[in-house]
Design a protein around this motif. Sequence first.
Motif, PDB file in Angstrom:
ATOM      1  N   ARG A 504       0.624  -1.183   0.035  1.00 39.39           N
ATOM      2  CA  ARG A 504       0.030   0.201  -0.044  1.00 39.39           C
ATOM      3  C   ARG A 504       0.676   1.256  -0.075  1.00 39.39           C
ATOM      4  O   ARG A 504       0.568   2.311  -0.602  1.00 39.39           O
ATOM      5  CB  ARG A 504      -0.898  -0.038   1.153  1.00 39.39           C
ATOM      6  N   LEU A 505       1.896   1.355   0.801  1.00 45.27           N
ATOM      7  CA  LEU A 505       2.946   2.494   0.750  1.00 45.27           C
ATOM      8  C   LEU A 505       3.351   2.721  -0.734  1.00 45.27           C
ATOM      9  O   LEU A 505       3.377   3.587  -1.054  1.00 45.27           O
ATOM     10  CB  LEU A 505       4.076   2.150   1.663  1.00 45.27           C
ATOM     11  N   GLU A 506       3.776   1.672  -1.367  1.00 46.51           N
ATOM     12  CA  GLU A 506       4.263   1.975  -2.538  1.00 46.51           C
ATOM     13  C   GLU A 506       3.360   2.385  -3.781  1.00 46.51           C
ATOM     14  O   GLU A 506       3.737   3.309  -4.327  1.00 46.51           O
ATOM     15  CB  GLU A 506       4.692   0.486  -3.305  1.00 46.51           C
ATOM     16  N   SER A 507       1.944   1.943  -3.533  1.00 50.63           N
ATOM     17  CA  SER A 507       1.101   2.568  -4.549  1.00 50.63           C
ATOM     18  C   SER A 507       0.471   3.956  -4.073  1.00 50.63           C
ATOM     19  O   SER A 507       0.354   4.849  -4.978  1.00 50.63           O
ATOM     20  CB  SER A 507      -0.528   1.821  -4.274  1.00 50.63           C
ATOM     21  N   TYR A 508       0.525   4.395  -2.645  1.00 50.95           N
ATOM     22  CA  TYR A 508       0.269   5.795  -2.355  1.00 50.95           C
ATOM     23  C   TYR A 508       1.482   6.686  -2.934  1.00 50.95           C
ATOM     24  O   TYR A 508       1.233   7.963  -3.540  1.00 50.95           O
ATOM     25  CB  TYR A 508       0.369   6.035  -0.789  1.00 50.95           C
ATOM     26  N   MET A 509       2.893   6.160  -2.808  1.00 52.46           N
ATOM     27  CA  MET A 509       4.017   6.903  -3.118  1.00 52.46           C
ATOM     28  C   MET A 509       4.063   6.947  -4.828  1.00 52.46           C
ATOM     29  O   MET A 509       4.379   8.113  -5.283  1.00 52.46           O
ATOM     30  CB  MET A 509       5.248   6.454  -2.812  1.00 52.46           C
ATOM     31  N   LYS A 510       3.539   6.035  -5.610  1.00 53.45           N
ATOM     32  CA  LYS A 510       3.399   6.082  -7.109  1.00 53.45           C
ATOM     33  C   LYS A 510       2.692   7.130  -7.358  1.00 53.45           C
ATOM     34  O   LYS A 510       2.921   7.912  -8.404  1.00 53.45           O
ATOM     35  CB  LYS A 510       3.217   4.706  -7.357  1.00 53.45           C
ATOM     36  N   LEU A 511       1.428   7.160  -6.695  1.00 52.17           N
ATOM     37  CA  LEU A 511       0.441   8.313  -7.050  1.00 52.17           C
ATOM     38  C   LEU A 511       0.690   9.438  -6.927  1.00 52.17           C
ATOM     39  O   LEU A 511       0.686  10.458  -7.611  1.00 52.17           O
ATOM     40  CB  LEU A 511      -0.970   7.888  -6.537  1.00 52.17           C
ATOM     41  N   TYR A 512       1.430   9.780  -5.533  1.00 48.75           N
ATOM     42  CA  TYR A 512       2.037  10.907  -5.097  1.00 48.75           C
ATOM     43  C   TYR A 512       3.120  11.459  -6.259  1.00 48.75           C
ATOM     44  O   TYR A 512       3.158  12.794  -6.633  1.00 48.75           O
ATOM     45  CB  TYR A 512       2.704  10.834  -3.762  1.00 48.75           C
ATOM     46  N   GLY A 513       4.010  10.598  -6.623  1.00 52.43           N
ATOM     47  CA  GLY A 513       5.098  10.976  -7.623  1.00 52.43           C
ATOM     48  C   GLY A 513       4.446  11.179  -9.033  1.00 52.43           C
ATOM     49  O   GLY A 513       4.895  12.227  -9.667  1.00 52.43           O
ATOM     50  N   ALA A 514       3.328  10.419  -9.640  1.00 50.14           N
ATOM     51  CA  ALA A 514       2.852  10.919 -10.808  1.00 50.14           C
ATOM     52  C   ALA A 514       2.148  12.305 -10.552  1.00 50.14           C
ATOM     53  O   ALA A 514       2.012  12.997 -11.524  1.00 50.14           O
ATOM     54  CB  ALA A 514       2.039   9.663 -10.858  1.00 50.14           C
ATOM     55  N   LEU A 515       1.737  12.690  -9.388  1.00 48.84           N
ATOM     56  CA  LEU A 515       1.058  13.640  -9.404  1.00 48.84           C
ATOM     57  C   LEU A 515       2.037  14.987  -9.542  1.00 48.84           C
ATOM     58  O   LEU A 515       1.875  16.060 -10.358  1.00 48.84           O
ATOM     59  CB  LEU A 515       0.206  13.988  -7.804  1.00 48.84           C
ATOM     60  N   VAL A 516       3.178  14.994  -8.683  1.00 46.04           N
ATOM     61  CA  VAL A 516       4.108  16.208  -8.851  1.00 46.04           C
ATOM     62  C   VAL A 516       4.725  16.244 -10.222  1.00 46.04           C
ATOM     63  O   VAL A 516       5.288  17.240 -10.412  1.00 46.04           O
ATOM     64  CB  VAL A 516       4.951  16.015  -7.656  1.00 46.04           C
ATOM     65  N   GLN A 517       4.795  15.268 -10.803  1.00 45.56           N
ATOM     66  CA  GLN A 517       5.433  15.201 -12.086  1.00 45.56           C
ATOM     67  C   GLN A 517       4.600  15.358 -13.521  1.00 45.56           C
ATOM     68  O   GLN A 517       5.219  15.678 -14.387  1.00 45.56           O
ATOM     69  CB  GLN A 517       6.319  14.058 -12.549  1.00 45.56           C
ATOM     70  N   THR A 518       3.190  15.509 -12.915  1.00 41.41           N
ATOM     71  CA  THR A 518       2.344  15.917 -14.191  1.00 41.41           C
ATOM     72  C   THR A 518       2.410  17.344 -14.693  1.00 41.41           C
ATOM     73  O   THR A 518       2.351  18.354 -13.840  1.00 41.41           O
ATOM     74  CB  THR A 518       0.927  15.539 -13.732  1.00 41.41           C
ATOM     75  N   GLU A 519       2.419  17.292 -16.395  1.00 40.53           N
ATOM     76  CA  GLU A 519       2.643  18.514 -16.756  1.00 40.53           C
ATOM     77  C   GLU A 519       1.438  18.756 -17.870  1.00 40.53           C
ATOM     78  O   GLU A 519       1.705  18.021 -18.696  1.00 40.53           O
ATOM     79  CB  GLU A 519       4.030  18.962 -17.347  1.00 40.53           C
ATOM     80  N   VAL A 520       0.491  19.495 -17.664  1.00 39.95           N
ATOM     81  CA  VAL A 520      -0.389  19.898 -18.969  1.00 39.95           C
ATOM     82  C   VAL A 520      -0.323  21.201 -19.447  1.00 39.95           C
ATOM     83  O   VAL A 520      -0.400  22.169 -18.444  1.00 39.95           O
ATOM     84  CB  VAL A 520      -1.823  19.627 -18.140  1.00 39.95           C
TER      85      VAL A 520
END
Length: 641
Positions: A504-520
Amino acid sequence: MGAFKLAPRCPQKVHDIVVDPEPNWSFESLSSELHSLEKKLHDSCSIPVPFTKVQSREFWNRKGVKRSPMAFVMSLSNEETELSESEREEDHDLSMVTAKRFNCDDLYMSDSDSSDYELAFDAQSYLMDEVGLVESALFERSHEHHLQVQQEDIRNQLSAIETELMTEQEKSASAFARIEKYREARKELERKLDTHYQRKIAEALDNHLTAIQRDHELKSQIEERRIRSDAAHEEAKRKERAFHEERLRQERARAEAEAKLRFEEAKMAALEAERRAAKEAAEKEATEASKRIAAVASQQEAAKPQLNADSSNMNLQPQGSGSNRTKKSQTTGDVVRAAQTALTLEQGRLLKLKELEEANRTLIMTSNMDFSNHERHISRLIRQIRGIKENVRVKASELVKILKNPSCPQSISVVAFAKKVVSHCESPDNAVFACGHVIVLVASQVPQAMDLLLAEFHRACIYTVPKHIVYSKSAFESKEAYYKDIGHREDGGKLESVKDYLKRLESYMKLYGALVQTEVQGVPNIHGPKEGWAWLARFLNVLPANMYTAVALNAFLQTAGFVLFRKYKSQFTKMLHIILNDFLNALRERGDSELNPIILEIQSYIEDNKFCQEPEGRSLQGQLLSSVMVPESEPSRGHYY
């Protein structure tokens, strides 16, 4: 019978024309003589001549063959003439009679009819005597035969001329054809030579231009190498200065951390001394109180229970307050590892979420409306998010409509959105990059959603702060209490295993990392790469190296490392060198074999330069989303960065 000599009966000369029959004349001589006579007559005649001969006469036989110019001989037969014996003896050797040549220079001759001849010779005597009927008929017959022969010869000549003309025409046509063919061949040869010459010119020009281009490229390469060399030299100097400054900063940070640790230890020692002094003072006060109670026991028996109760309260209260202060100081000093700014942001976000949840509970209790349908709709939309641009556009648009729907208070829908997004991390089909796009697009329209979402992240996973809690027997009643504080779930009175928690920790951190790197494009990310860089710096400065922090760091790098490297370049590589040299070495020093897989994974990510490769699923399929989600009438909200 002997031969006799013929002599003309006319005079030997008539108008200077000598009657000179010569039997040995050739046809050629006769023809030339007649031609000269005709010419003289033509020149001397005062009457115009209708026909003038321009070509000499020629004699042909019956077969059309030209006769040879041989002399003709006049002779008489022995049967017709009888000579005396004496004459035969005199002329024994003569079988031919020689005729003398005659000249007709002064005689006028014309090609007109017979009347002209008669007029011309009226005043002249005849050259020869009249002949008989037989001779005349013979002469006429000979003349007709001669005319027929001449006509036949003329026909033969015409036929030969036509044949020769046709032959000449054929030869001319053949010659013209050969000339035309030669001309075409010559033109083709000239065309080929011209093409070859043009090709030679083009090749020479191309070679010249290629040589010039090669020379320019060589000069450009030399200039580029010089510029790169200078830039590399400057970059090396800058990196050296930056590395030196970074080392000084780290040394200062370590010194500050050590000073802070010493200050905390001193503070803890002072608190412990204060606790002991308070405990001793309380015990001393309790002893004195018991003595006073024993001394006046006899006089004040009625007040004894009250005095005992007071003394008991005085003994218990200092002990309890001292224990609480000790536990609190240990929790804040030795137990929690986090940067002060990160803790401040966490407390502010959690406080905002807590206040909003309390307001929502009050609103739900006082309202007669059922808002569960909105929450279910939000949950369904989040579960349907996929890595397709059209899907992301549609889901984000529908979520924005729900959050702005006046039939449901925005505080309720925003809190529900934050909870459902964080809980969706545990789903196996969670498309983290697509979900990050949806979060950014929704937060660009409803900025409040970002802080509440981050508060839910902090509540579900303390490593999104980043923050770590160290186990201490004095700070926690039991190991289970520690696991609950760091985020382990309890199901049916039993805590989840470490393996499930790490998943679960890995899944939370992956979504958090995907959020901070998103550029639209055209859409601001309120919590973008800048916040991801701050998270990584706080993580490496404060958090220890263990299984939990290693899993969190690896999951974050797998999703956010590509954009952080693209944005910060050499600074990010310095961070990776610190992870490779310090963090992984600290993990190895723990001597735990269970850490080997995660150590190898982080080491492979750094050494194989996987941060240079775009992670799978980051690029969505379809068109860009910014033009759809951001209305043209509304300016982009850059102040949310």
